[in-house]
Design a protein around this motif. Structure first.
Motif, PDB file in Angstrom:
ATOM      1  N   ILE A 161      -2.519  16.058   3.023  1.00  0.00           N
ATOM      2  CA  ILE A 161      -2.382  17.005   2.731  1.00  0.00           C
ATOM      3  C   ILE A 161      -0.806  16.996   2.863  1.00  0.00           C
ATOM      4  N   ILE A 162       0.144  16.885   3.236  1.00  0.00           N
ATOM      5  CA  ILE A 162       1.929  17.844   3.463  1.00  0.00           C
ATOM      6  C   ILE A 162       1.716  15.769   2.361  1.00  0.00           C
ATOM      7  N   PRO A 174       8.389  19.036   6.259  1.00  0.00           N
ATOM      8  CA  PRO A 174       8.577  19.682   6.748  1.00  0.00           C
ATOM      9  C   PRO A 174       8.115  21.818   6.828  1.00  0.00           C
ATOM     10  N   LEU A 175       8.757  21.958   5.786  1.00  0.00           N
ATOM     11  CA  LEU A 175       8.411  23.144   5.594  1.00  0.00           C
ATOM     12  C   LEU A 175       7.561  23.816   4.926  1.00  0.00           C
ATOM     13  N   VAL A 176       6.981  22.314   4.043  1.00  0.00           N
ATOM     14  CA  VAL A 176       5.079  22.298   3.388  1.00  0.00           C
ATOM     15  C   VAL A 176       4.261  22.527   5.080  1.00  0.00           C
ATOM     16  N   ALA A 177       4.234  21.378   5.588  1.00  0.00           N
ATOM     17  CA  ALA A 177       4.220  21.481   6.665  1.00  0.00           C
ATOM     18  C   ALA A 177       3.890  22.843   7.924  1.00  0.00           C
ATOM     19  N   ALA A 178       5.110  23.868   7.775  1.00  0.00           N
ATOM     20  CA  ALA A 178       4.726  25.008   8.614  1.00  0.00           C
ATOM     21  C   ALA A 178       4.105  26.172   7.411  1.00  0.00           C
ATOM     22  N   SER A 222       5.265  11.792   7.221  1.00  0.00           N
ATOM     23  CA  SER A 222       4.416  13.252   6.916  1.00  0.00           C
ATOM     24  C   SER A 222       3.753  13.492   8.381  1.00  0.00           C
ATOM     25  N   LEU A 223       3.115  12.105   9.265  1.00  0.00           N
ATOM     26  CA  LEU A 223       2.477  12.069  10.649  1.00  0.00           C
ATOM     27  C   LEU A 223       3.682  13.412  11.174  1.00  0.00           C
ATOM     28  N   GLU A 224       4.696  12.739  11.457  1.00  0.00           N
ATOM     29  CA  GLU A 224       5.946  13.569  11.788  1.00  0.00           C
ATOM     30  C   GLU A 224       6.002  15.397  11.031  1.00  0.00           C
ATOM     31  N   LEU A 241       1.013  -1.149  -0.321  1.00  0.00           N
ATOM     32  CA  LEU A 241      -0.104   0.221  -0.220  1.00  0.00           C
ATOM     33  C   LEU A 241       1.156   1.563   0.088  1.00  0.00           C
ATOM     34  N   ILE A 242       0.150   1.591  -0.940  1.00  0.00           N
ATOM     35  CA  ILE A 242       1.285   3.330  -1.054  1.00  0.00           C
ATOM     36  C   ILE A 242       0.967   4.357  -0.400  1.00  0.00           C
ATOM     37  N   GLU A 243       2.025   5.445  -0.204  1.00  0.00           N
ATOM     38  CA  GLU A 243       1.444   6.531   0.752  1.00  0.00           C
ATOM     39  C   GLU A 243       1.311   7.878  -0.715  1.00  0.00           C
ATOM     40  N   GLY A 244       0.146   8.082  -0.177  1.00  0.00           N
ATOM     41  CA  GLY A 244      -0.624   9.085  -1.156  1.00  0.00           C
ATOM     42  C   GLY A 244      -1.686   8.608  -1.747  1.00  0.00           C
ATOM     43  N   TRP A 245      -1.738   7.184  -1.154  1.00  0.00           N
ATOM     44  CA  TRP A 245      -2.802   6.299  -2.267  1.00  0.00           C
ATOM     45  C   TRP A 245      -4.642   6.847  -1.803  1.00  0.00           C
ATOM     46  N   THR A 246      -5.435   7.057  -2.142  1.00  0.00           N
ATOM     47  CA  THR A 246      -6.712   7.232  -2.120  1.00  0.00           C
ATOM     48  C   THR A 246      -7.091   5.779  -1.223  1.00  0.00           C
TER      49      THR A 246
END
Length: 343
Positions: A220-221, A232-236, A297-299, A120-125
């Motif tokens: 979203i990140i 981390p910058l996108v999250a900021a 992305s969670l972190e 299962l891949i990160e970013g999949w719906t």
């Protein structure tokens, strides 16, 4: 007396021969079986498929056909005289090089089957996740006719929990014939564990109100990041916008809200069409996650970079340019997007 001596000598010779035969048999049972690859397969391990109702003699023949270089008669005799032949379990088995007849039988009796895997891949719906499970080999599609709500109930999720984003992206092993619900249950439990562990370490000034908001922002990140270093910058940027009540204005949420009708081309009218997931027309986070976020992305959602940036734009190489002011952002858009389009 001579006849007695001949009987003693003959008996001793028979005993020695018997001992040697037993030693040879024991050595054979414990010795590695040479392996060859059946037609169409590469070297290394061979696959032995044990069908239900196959007799020990037939299983021994199947092992030879699968690629084990061993006498089927000797292998059958070992199965037979071990006392465990009736305990052999049907299934698919991977026989590694160097396996002895004794180890083979133990593997078949223990049901130590070859495990299939699904990634299962990160970013999949959720839609992509369910499609991948439907394609997974030998995975029983018990959830195929279920709605998302029924699926979440079947795996024991809390009532009212939205299914989107609630499964941790990873590789999951399963025995052939397993239910897809078992994989989903494990993936959901993995996400819950990781989500709660990250949420427990949130800073006191985080604008996120609960783990559900953490998961939504992380999703979203995940969709907005091309490189790990940028998370981390996108999250900021998003955390800074949440703090001042500025709309997130992120395209992936708009695309998610369009659903299957999205044709790959995001138009101005799409950004203006109000939906619960349109973060251009609505402030704050959307009502649910939009994809499965990974651990990074969670972190990042909990520990964003120390930055005052409110904007970012893709550079075209997977990275992003971050800006604190709209003027700087517009210049970055001219350079990296409009300029690229002109070229």
């Amino acid at each position: 007396m001579k006849r007695f001596r001949r009987w003693v000598i003959g008996g001793a010779a028979l005993a020695i021969a018997l001992v040697l035969a037993l030693a040879a048999a024991a050595s054979w049972v414990l010795s590695p079986m040479p392996q060859v690859s059946p037609p169409g397969q590469s070297g290394g391990a061979v696959e032995l498929d044990v069908q239900p109702e196959r007799s020990p003699r037939q299983i021994a023949a199947d092992a030879v056909e699968a690629g084990l270089q061993v006498s089927p008669w000797l292998l059958y005799q070992w199965f037979r005289w071990s006392g465990d032949a009736r305990l052999i379990r049907a299934g698919s088995y991977e026989i590694e090089p160097g396996t002895s007849p004794r180890e083979l039988l133990r593997k078949l009796v223990d049901g130590d089957q070859t495990l299939a895997r699904v990634r299962l891949i990160e970013g999949w719906t959720l839609r992509q996740l369910r499609a991948e499970l439907a394609r997974a080999p030998a995975l029983r599609p018990d959830s195929s006719a279920m709605s998302d709500e029924q699926l979440m109930s079947a795996i024991g999720a809390a009532a009212g929990t939205a299914a989107e984003g609630r499964f941790f992206p990873d590789t999951y092993a399963y025995a052939p014939g397993s239910s897809d619900l078992a994989v989903l249950r494990r993936a959901h439990a993995a996400m819950e564990r990781r989500l709660q562990a990250v949420w427990a370490q949130r800073p006191a000034d985080s604008p996120l109100r609960d783990p559900a908001e953490l998961l939504t922002l992380a999703s979203i990140i995940e969709k907005e990041t091309g490189r790990h270093e940028d998370r981390p910058l996108v999250a900021a940027v998003f955390i800074n916008r949440l703090r001042i009540g500025m709309p997130l204005q992120t395209d992936p949420t708009v695309i998610y809200g369009l659903g299957p009708s999205f044709d790959g081309n995001l138009r101005k009218r799409d950004l203006q069409a109000d939906t619960p997931f349109n973060t251009y027309t609505r402030k704050g986070l959307p009502p649910t996650p939009i994809a499965m976020p990974g651990q990074q992305s969670l972190e990042a959602a909990i520990w964003p970079a120390s930055s005052r940036a409110l904007y970012f734009v893709a550079r075209g190489d997977g990275s992003s340019q971050f800006s604190e002011t709209l003027a700087d952002h517009n210049r970055a858009v001219d350079r990296y997007q409009r300029g690229a389009a002109a070229r």
